[in-house]
Design an enzyme around this catalytic site. Structure first.
Site, PDB file in Angstrom:
ATOM      1  N   SER A 182       0.841  -1.203   0.000  1.00 51.83           N
ATOM      2  CA  SER A 182       0.000   0.000   0.000  1.00 51.83           C
ATOM      3  C   SER A 182       0.875   1.251   0.000  1.00 51.83           C
ATOM      4  O   SER A 182       2.039   1.200   0.378  1.00 51.83           O
ATOM      5  CB  SER A 182      -0.865   0.018   1.265  1.00 51.83           C
ATOM      6  OG  SER A 182      -1.510  -1.211   1.414  1.00 51.83           O
TER       7      SER A 182
ATOM      8  N   ASP B 276       6.181  -3.869  -1.717  1.00 48.72           N
ATOM      9  CA  ASP B 276       5.512  -2.881  -0.868  1.00 48.72           C
ATOM     10  C   ASP B 276       6.435  -1.683  -0.625  1.00 48.72           C
ATOM     11  O   ASP B 276       7.663  -1.794  -0.803  1.00 48.72           O
ATOM     12  CB  ASP B 276       5.157  -3.546   0.484  1.00 48.72           C
ATOM     13  CG  ASP B 276       4.077  -2.805   1.250  1.00 48.72           C
ATOM     14  OD1 ASP B 276       3.707  -1.685   0.851  1.00 48.72           O
ATOM     15  OD2 ASP B 276       3.596  -3.363   2.260  1.00 48.72           O
ATOM     16  N   GLY B 277       5.865  -0.581  -0.227  1.00 48.38           N
ATOM     17  CA  GLY B 277       6.650   0.590   0.159  1.00 48.38           C
ATOM     18  C   GLY B 277       7.081   0.474   1.612  1.00 48.38           C
ATOM     19  O   GLY B 277       6.825  -0.534   2.279  1.00 48.38           O
TER      20      GLY B 277
ATOM     21  N   ASP C  32       8.254   3.230   5.245  1.00 50.92           N
ATOM     22  CA  ASP C  32       8.492   4.578   5.773  1.00 50.92           C
ATOM     23  C   ASP C  32       9.970   4.788   6.082  1.00 50.92           C
ATOM     24  O   ASP C  32      10.497   5.893   5.989  1.00 50.92           O
ATOM     25  CB  ASP C  32       7.627   4.801   7.014  1.00 50.92           C
ATOM     26  CG  ASP C  32       6.152   4.654   6.656  1.00 50.92           C
ATOM     27  OD1 ASP C  32       5.724   5.336   5.716  1.00 50.92           O
ATOM     28  OD2 ASP C  32       5.460   3.826   7.272  1.00 50.92           O
TER      29      ASP C  32
ATOM     30  N   LYS D 103       6.839   0.472   8.933  1.00 47.80           N
ATOM     31  CA  LYS D 103       5.742   0.570   7.976  1.00 47.80           C
ATOM     32  C   LYS D 103       4.457   0.932   8.723  1.00 47.80           C
ATOM     33  O   LYS D 103       4.378   0.783   9.930  1.00 47.80           O
ATOM     34  CB  LYS D 103       5.553  -0.759   7.244  1.00 47.80           C
ATOM     35  CG  LYS D 103       6.651  -0.991   6.218  1.00 47.80           C
ATOM     36  CD  LYS D 103       6.402  -2.201   5.341  1.00 47.80           C
ATOM     37  CE  LYS D 103       5.046  -2.286   4.756  1.00 47.80           C
ATOM     38  NZ  LYS D 103       4.616  -1.115   3.951  1.00 47.80           N
TER      39      LYS D 103
ATOM     40  N   GLY E 197       2.726   3.994   7.738  1.00 43.53           N
ATOM     41  CA  GLY E 197       2.428   5.410   7.530  1.00 43.53           C
ATOM     42  C   GLY E 197       1.026   5.585   6.964  1.00 43.53           C
ATOM     43  O   GLY E 197       0.362   6.597   7.192  1.00 43.53           O
ATOM     44  N   GLY E 198       0.568   4.573   6.232  1.00 47.11           N
ATOM     45  CA  GLY E 198      -0.791   4.619   5.675  1.00 47.11           C
ATOM     46  C   GLY E 198      -1.769   3.805   6.519  1.00 47.11           C
ATOM     47  O   GLY E 198      -2.922   3.608   6.125  1.00 47.11           O
TER      48      GLY E 198
ATOM     49  N   GLU F 100      -0.403  -5.692   5.587  1.00 52.04           N
ATOM     50  CA  GLU F 100       0.880  -5.698   4.854  1.00 52.04           C
ATOM     51  C   GLU F 100       1.821  -6.757   5.432  1.00 52.04           C
ATOM     52  O   GLU F 100       2.534  -7.433   4.694  1.00 52.04           O
ATOM     53  CB  GLU F 100       1.537  -4.314   4.942  1.00 52.04           C
ATOM     54  CG  GLU F 100       0.824  -3.268   4.102  1.00 52.04           C
ATOM     55  CD  GLU F 100       1.348  -1.860   4.332  1.00 52.04           C
ATOM     56  OE1 GLU F 100       1.143  -1.022   3.456  1.00 52.04           O
ATOM     57  OE2 GLU F 100       1.948  -1.589   5.385  1.00 52.04           O
TER      58      GLU F 100
ATOM     59  N   LYS G 247      13.922   7.295   2.507  1.00 54.41           N
ATOM     60  CA  LYS G 247      13.588   6.192   3.414  1.00 54.41           C
ATOM     61  C   LYS G 247      14.791   5.317   3.745  1.00 54.41           C
ATOM     62  O   LYS G 247      14.684   4.364   4.503  1.00 54.41           O
ATOM     63  CB  LYS G 247      12.508   5.301   2.777  1.00 54.41           C
ATOM     64  CG  LYS G 247      11.366   6.040   2.102  1.00 54.41           C
ATOM     65  CD  LYS G 247      10.522   6.792   3.111  1.00 54.41           C
ATOM     66  CE  LYS G 247       9.318   7.469   2.486  1.00 54.41           C
ATOM     67  NZ  LYS G 247       8.313   6.570   1.986  1.00 54.41           N
TER      68      LYS G 247
HETATM   69  O1  LIG Z   1       3.368   1.156   5.134  1.00 51.80           O
HETATM   70  C1  LIG Z   1       2.710   1.759   4.326  1.00 51.80           C
HETATM   71  C2  LIG Z   1       1.241   1.946   4.457  1.00 51.80           C
HETATM   72  O2  LIG Z   1       0.769   1.394   5.640  1.00 51.80           O
HETATM   73  C3  LIG Z   1       3.363   2.359   3.127  1.00 51.80           C
HETATM   74  O3  LIG Z   1       3.958   1.347   2.375  1.00 51.80           O
HETATM   75  C4  LIG Z   1       4.382   3.354   3.591  1.00 51.80           C
HETATM   76  O4  LIG Z   1       3.712   4.342   4.373  1.00 51.80           O
HETATM   77  C5  LIG Z   1       5.107   4.027   2.427  1.00 51.80           C
HETATM   78  O5  LIG Z   1       4.213   4.789   1.674  1.00 51.80           O
HETATM   79  P1  LIG Z   1       4.674   5.649   0.421  1.00 51.80           P
HETATM   80  O6  LIG Z   1       5.004   4.688  -0.690  1.00 51.80           O
HETATM   81  O7  LIG Z   1       3.469   6.512   0.126  1.00 51.80           O
HETATM   82  O8  LIG Z   1       5.875   6.461   0.837  1.00 51.80           O
END
Ligand SMILES: O=C(CO)[C@H](O)[C@H](O)COP(=O)(O)O
Length: 243
Positions: free
Chosen positions: A33, A89-90, A92, A102, A104-105, A111, A129
């Protein structure tokens, strides 16, 4: 750095991860996400319909489910596919050992499920990051999903674990707290530099009412970071260096 340069950096990291970790033989792909994952989907779509026809995509959130469905990719879930070939996945923040913060969202519970279900878990992010130690650049704190009933007790307990100011995450366009995809609250707890994320993760997870902690310890195989100059840095876990 302008937001379009950051977006370019995210895009390059995402594209490289898709190109290197989703070969034509891949059958089940976990989708994380956040904003960087949008570029993962973008690259997957560029492979064309035929390449994606026999691939099932497992979302980690409402956001990634929508991305999968809206782009006509095949949606699966972890009940039907408890073993995933690769999850991208992304993050933080990522430390030198590829441990990550992780959530931030607010999606870190699901995840983590799809990261643990994957044979390969790959992180994609921009250079902001990329840290040596967790807490160095990401100072918003470790996201902790809690059941609403217990949040005050968990905040008190986090203080005894060394967090000066745990904060209940508030919604931006609604009065009240952020509600996760699982109906829970999120507390952000900053602990300064986190030299032993495994120890901290275990201590927080033991608190009654905590559902999941946004510390991903020894899960990632590789992280790709898009840089300002157009290059992509690869950080590989020592656990996988023999591969
Ligand atoms: O852990 C997450 C969501 O829960 C995201 O992967 C993390 O916040 C990174 O987001 P972005 O790609 O917008 O920097």
């Amino acid at each position: 750095m302008s937001s379009s340069l950051i977006d370019d950096a995210k895009r390059r990291a995402a594209y490289k991860a898709v190109d290197e970790y989703i070969p034509p033989t891949t059958k089940v792909v976990g989708i994380g996400s956040g904003s960087t994952v949008v570029y993962v989907i973008e690259r997957i779509l560029q492979r064309g319909k035929e390449a994606n026809n026999n691939v099932v995509f497992i979302p980690s959130s409402f956001q990634s489910k929508e991305l999968i469905v809206q782009h006509g990719l095949t949606l699966g879930d972890v009940d039907a596919y408890p073993e995933i070939d690769v999850t991208i996945d992304g993050a933080d923040e990522v430390d030198e050992h590829l441990n990550a913060i992780k959530g931030g969202g607010g999606c870190h519970l699901r995840e983590k499920v799809i990261a643990e279900a994957a044979k390969k878990f790959i992180i994609v992010a921009d250079h902001r990051k990329n840290s040596k130690v967790l807490g160095e650049n990401w100072t918003r704190g470790v996201p902790i999903e809690v059941i609403p009933f217990a949040y005050t007790r968990v905040i008190m307990a986090l203080k005894t674990l060394g967090c000066g100011n745990p904060v209940l995450r508030m919604a931006k366009a609604k009065a009240g707290p952020v509600i996760t995809d699982n109906g829970n609250f999120v507390i952000d707890a900053h602990f300064g530099l986190i030299h032993d994320p495994d120890d901290l993760m275990r201590k927080i997870k033991m608190l009654t009412g905590v559902v999941e902690v946004g510390l991903f310890v020894r899960l990632a195989q590789i992280a790709y970071f898009g840089n300002e100059n157009g290059s992509v840095t690869e950080k590989k876990s020592v656990l996988y260096e023999t591969e």
